[in-house]
Design a protein around this motif. Structure first.
Motif, short mmCIF file in Angstrom:
data_model
loop_
_atom_site.label_atom_id
_atom_site.label_comp_id
_atom_site.label_asym_id
_atom_site.label_seq_id
_atom_site.Cartn_x
_atom_site.Cartn_y
_atom_site.Cartn_z
N LEU A 71 0.82 -1.21 0.00
CA LEU A 71 0.00 0.00 0.00
C LEU A 71 0.85 1.26 0.00
CD1 LEU A 71 -2.94 -0.72 2.50
CD2 LEU A 71 -3.05 -0.56 0.02
N GLY A 80 -2.97 2.01 -7.72
CA GLY A 80 -3.93 1.89 -6.62
C GLY A 80 -5.14 1.08 -7.02
N PHE A 84 -6.39 -2.75 -5.47
CA PHE A 84 -7.70 -3.03 -4.86
C PHE A 84 -8.59 -3.89 -5.75
CE2 PHE A 84 -6.30 0.61 -2.33
CZ PHE A 84 -6.56 0.11 -1.06
N GLU A 135 -10.32 0.20 7.65
CA GLU A 135 -9.98 1.02 6.48
C GLU A 135 -10.17 2.52 6.70
OE1 GLU A 135 -11.20 -2.99 4.64
OE2 GLU A 135 -11.66 -1.79 6.41
N LEU A 138 -7.36 4.29 8.12
CA LEU A 138 -6.24 4.45 7.19
C LEU A 138 -6.46 5.60 6.22
CD1 LEU A 138 -5.88 1.36 8.08
CD2 LEU A 138 -4.90 1.02 5.82
N ILE A 140 -9.00 5.39 4.04
CA ILE A 140 -9.60 4.79 2.84
C ILE A 140 -11.07 4.54 3.15
CG2 ILE A 140 -9.37 2.97 1.10
CD1 ILE A 140 -6.54 2.44 2.14
N SER A 234 -10.99 3.43 -3.67
CA SER A 234 -9.87 3.09 -2.78
C SER A 234 -8.54 3.43 -3.43
CB SER A 234 -9.93 1.61 -2.41
OG SER A 234 -11.07 1.31 -1.65
N VAL A 238 -5.95 5.95 -1.50
CA VAL A 238 -4.71 5.41 -0.95
C VAL A 238 -3.51 6.30 -1.26
CG1 VAL A 238 -3.97 3.98 -2.91
CG2 VAL A 238 -3.51 3.21 -0.57
N THR A 243 -3.11 8.75 4.35
CA THR A 243 -2.90 7.29 4.34
C THR A 243 -1.43 6.95 4.41
OG1 THR A 243 -4.96 6.90 3.13
CG2 THR A 243 -3.26 5.20 2.99
N LYS A 244 -0.60 7.64 3.65
CA LYS A 244 0.84 7.36 3.65
C LYS A 244 1.43 7.56 5.05
CE LYS A 244 1.19 6.72 -0.86
NZ LYS A 244 1.42 5.38 -1.43
N ILE A 247 0.30 4.77 7.58
CA ILE A 247 1.03 3.51 7.39
C ILE A 247 2.45 3.64 7.90
CG2 ILE A 247 1.89 1.86 5.68
CD1 ILE A 247 -0.59 2.48 3.99
#
Length: 253
Positions: A71, A80, A84, A135, A138, A140, A234, A238, A243-244, A247
């Motif tokens: 991801l 992306g 998904f 999700e 995150l 998403i 999604s 992402v 999101t980055k 993670i």
């Protein structure tokens, strides 16, 4: 077991067993998702298969969902969406497989793993099999697995599960809301129940089970297009800084 994960399958007495393994909590990188979808589709076309059992390796987590390593490496919309779409392909393979699919859930499951549990026609779980749709946390959202999960547990429970993205819900909760068909107190009992049901179904009329499956999945013929649209949502989200960063912080803990 290979460090990058693998899909294995066997056929015994008209029962196909498909097992996925990944050293990081049985997470599912894009390659494995496509392999899994192809394996399910392949088993569905075999005349010597009457029923399919889907499981993951070990007695720990059933599925940690999407691979965070993959991801965080996504840097454009095309990549992306492609990632998904892997979950979309698996769920549509489960949906369109003419054989009934039993899913064995031996432990905690997150995100896409909840989708796999929902994609089963009959899902048996261990009492430790708590679930979480993480999700939204995150940045998403459970867009691709959403139709499968909502179909099983209903819109109210799906809404609660989607919004409270940081909390675990127990196996009992999942069973009460229809995601799990039955809960077992030990892994030995879980295997006994999976084996007993699969052996029972292997002796039933394949044509009758095929027609039953069509009935059970009535109203989902549009999912090829729907889940692709969800994969696009999604695949766009992402790429966000949110999101980055999430993670990166998660992986640094």
């Amino acid at each position: 077991m290979p460090e990058n994960g693998e899909i294995t399958s066997t056929i015994t007495n008209n029962i196909a067993t498909i097992e996925f393994h990944h050293p990081k909590g049985n997470s599912l990188p894009g390659r494995m998702l496509r392999d899994l979808a192809q394996t399910i589709t392949g088993m569905g076309s075999k005349e010597d298969v009457n029923v399919v059992v889907l499981k993951s390796s070990g007695d720990g987590a059933f599925c940690a969902g999407a691979s965070f390593d993959e991801l965080i490496a996504i840097d454009n919309f095309k990549e992306g969406k492609h990632f998904f779409m892997g979950f979309s392909l698996v769920l549509n393979a489960m949906r369109s497989c003419p054989k009934l699919i039993i899913v064995r859930v031996q432990g905690k499951t997150v995100g896409g793993g909840v989708g796999l549990a929902a994609g089963g026609d009959y899902t048996l779980a261990h009492k430790s099999a708590a679930i979480k749709l993480s999700e939204l946390a995150l940045g998403i959202g459970p867009f691709v697995v959403g139709p499968a999960v909502e179909r099983k547990i209903g819109p109210a429970a799906f809404s609660a599960l989607s919004i409270d993205a940081s909390s675990w819900n127990s196996a009992e909760w999942a069973c009460q809301h229809g995601l799990f068909s039955r809960i077992c107190s030990t892994h030995e009992k879980l295997d006994e129940e999976v084996n007993a049901l699969s052996e029972q179904l292997s002796d039933y009329s394949p044509e009758a089970m095929k027609e039953l499956k069509k009935m059970l999945w009535k109203g989902t013929d549009h999912w090829d297009e729907l889940l692709e649209e969800r994969a696009e949502i999604s695949g766009r989200l992402v790429l966000s800084d949110f999101t980055k960063e999430f993670i990166r912080e998660f992986k640094s803990k």
